[in-house]
Design a protein around this motif. Structure first.
Motif, PDB file in Angstrom:
ATOM      1  N   GLU A   1      13.502 -39.574 -43.297  1.00 12.61           N
ATOM      2  CA  GLU A   1      13.459 -40.162 -44.634  1.00 12.61           C
ATOM      3  C   GLU A   1      13.145 -39.131 -45.712  1.00 12.61           C
ATOM      4  O   GLU A   1      13.205 -39.434 -46.904  1.00 12.61           O
ATOM      5  N   ALA A   2      12.783 -37.927 -45.310  1.00 15.09           N
ATOM      6  CA  ALA A   2      12.442 -36.883 -46.285  1.00 15.09           C
ATOM      7  C   ALA A   2      13.688 -36.441 -47.047  1.00 15.09           C
ATOM      8  O   ALA A   2      14.813 -36.535 -46.537  1.00 15.09           O
ATOM      9  N   PRO A   3      13.504 -35.961 -48.260  1.00 10.58           N
ATOM     10  CA  PRO A   3      14.655 -35.427 -48.998  1.00 10.58           C
ATOM     11  C   PRO A   3      15.256 -34.225 -48.286  1.00 10.58           C
ATOM     12  O   PRO A   3      14.610 -33.603 -47.430  1.00 10.58           O
ATOM     13  N   ARG A   4      16.471 -33.876 -48.625  1.00  9.56           N
ATOM     14  CA  ARG A   4      17.058 -32.632 -48.159  1.00  9.56           C
ATOM     15  C   ARG A   4      16.336 -31.492 -48.865  1.00  9.56           C
ATOM     16  O   ARG A   4      15.861 -31.645 -49.997  1.00  9.56           O
ATOM     17  N   ILE A   5      16.219 -30.355 -48.217  1.00  7.60           N
ATOM     18  CA  ILE A   5      15.437 -29.237 -48.767  1.00  7.60           C
ATOM     19  C   ILE A   5      16.238 -27.941 -48.693  1.00  7.60           C
ATOM     20  O   ILE A   5      16.752 -27.573 -47.630  1.00  7.60           O
ATOM     21  N   ILE A   6      16.331 -27.259 -49.828  1.00  7.04           N
ATOM     22  CA  ILE A   6      16.961 -25.945 -49.899  1.00  7.04           C
ATOM     23  C   ILE A   6      15.895 -24.932 -50.289  1.00  7.04           C
ATOM     24  O   ILE A   6      15.233 -25.084 -51.316  1.00  7.04           O
ATOM     25  N   ILE A   7      15.718 -23.916 -49.461  1.00  6.42           N
ATOM     26  CA  ILE A   7      14.829 -22.821 -49.840  1.00  6.42           C
ATOM     27  C   ILE A   7      15.576 -21.948 -50.840  1.00  6.42           C
ATOM     28  O   ILE A   7      16.696 -21.506 -50.588  1.00  6.42           O
ATOM     29  N   LEU A   8      14.950 -21.706 -51.979  1.00  8.77           N
ATOM     30  CA  LEU A   8      15.545 -20.886 -53.038  1.00  8.77           C
ATOM     31  C   LEU A   8      14.539 -19.796 -53.371  1.00  8.77           C
ATOM     32  O   LEU A   8      13.497 -20.062 -53.968  1.00  8.77           O
ATOM     33  N   THR A   9      14.842 -18.570 -52.976  1.00  9.02           N
ATOM     34  CA  THR A   9      13.822 -17.526 -53.031  1.00  9.02           C
ATOM     35  C   THR A   9      14.425 -16.161 -53.277  1.00  9.02           C
ATOM     36  O   THR A   9      15.623 -15.961 -53.100  1.00  9.02           O
TER      37      THR A   9
END
Length: 221
Positions: free
Chosen positions: A77-85
């Motif tokens: 149920e968690a949102p999708r996550i993109i690491i941006l670094t």
């Protein structure tokens, strides 16, 4: 459909810049911000969020630990996550993806590519920079024994010649725009073929496609 985005970064100027970039893109809306990992974990309870853009190095807990906690607490149920670094070292790429990130991009990504990546992960795909893809491939090539999986060989045998060509380019570390230029195609066409290949082999995102392709023997040729 409007995609609701949360930005997690400890630098105010970065958050302001990302908000400006994203809200200029059609169909994207920034609905929340946080300046550290612990606040990122609590963001989920503030309202509907489709995608989180997560920095790595932040005060308190880092982005990787924040992803672990979000996944542990909310699961599918968690949102999708993109690491941006700005940090694309091997250990960050691998630990981020293992923690449950759906993508790993450099802050140097273009506004259009960032918006496309967000849409891709919401649609069930993934987003990896060329450097992150190379790291993922390296994690397999560093193994002393890399057995070929006959099931994967059969699945990849279903690909068309064009789909196979694009998968090979992805495994080699190419990004969609780079592959499009090399093959004289549009980035949209490259993504379409890549998504069809993912569907045929049962990969949920680009990272998993690379993993499966390597098990099918692509990285050993």
């Amino acid at each position: 459909m409007t995609i609701k985005v949360a930005i997690v970064d400890d630098q105010d100027m970065i958050r302001v810049g990302l908000r400006t970039i994203l809200e200029a893109q059609p169909g994207l809306e920034v609905v929340a911000e946080a300046g550290d990992g612990l606040s990122a974990v609590r963001l989920i309870d503030t309202g509907e969020i489709d995608v989180i853009l997560m920095d790595i190095r932040m005060p308190g807990i880092d982005g990787v630990e924040a992803i672990r906690r979000i996944r542990a607490a909310h699961g599918s149920e968690a949102p999708r996550i993109i690491i941006l670094t700005t940090f694309d070292q091997d250990e960050y790429v691998l630990s981020g993806l293992r923690a449950g990130a759906n993508g790993f991009l450099s802050k140097g990504v273009s506004p259009t590519d960032l918006a496309d990546a967000i849409r891709d992960v919401v649609a069930g795909g993934g987003a990896l920079s060329a450097a992150a893809t190379a790291t993922l491939i390296g994690s397999f090539t560093d193994q002393l024994i890399v057995p070929t999986d006959p099931k994967m060989v059969d699945l990849f045998g279903q690909l068309t010649a064009r789909e196979r060509e694009i998968v090979e380019a992805i495994v080699a570390g190419g990004g969609y725009n780079e592959i499009a230029k090399e093959l004289f195609l549009s980035p949209h066409t490259v993504k379409t073929h890549a998504n069809r290949a993912m569907t045929k082999v049962g990969a949920h995102d680009r990272a998993q496609l690379v993993s499966y392709a390597y098990r099918a023997g692509f990285g050993t040729r």
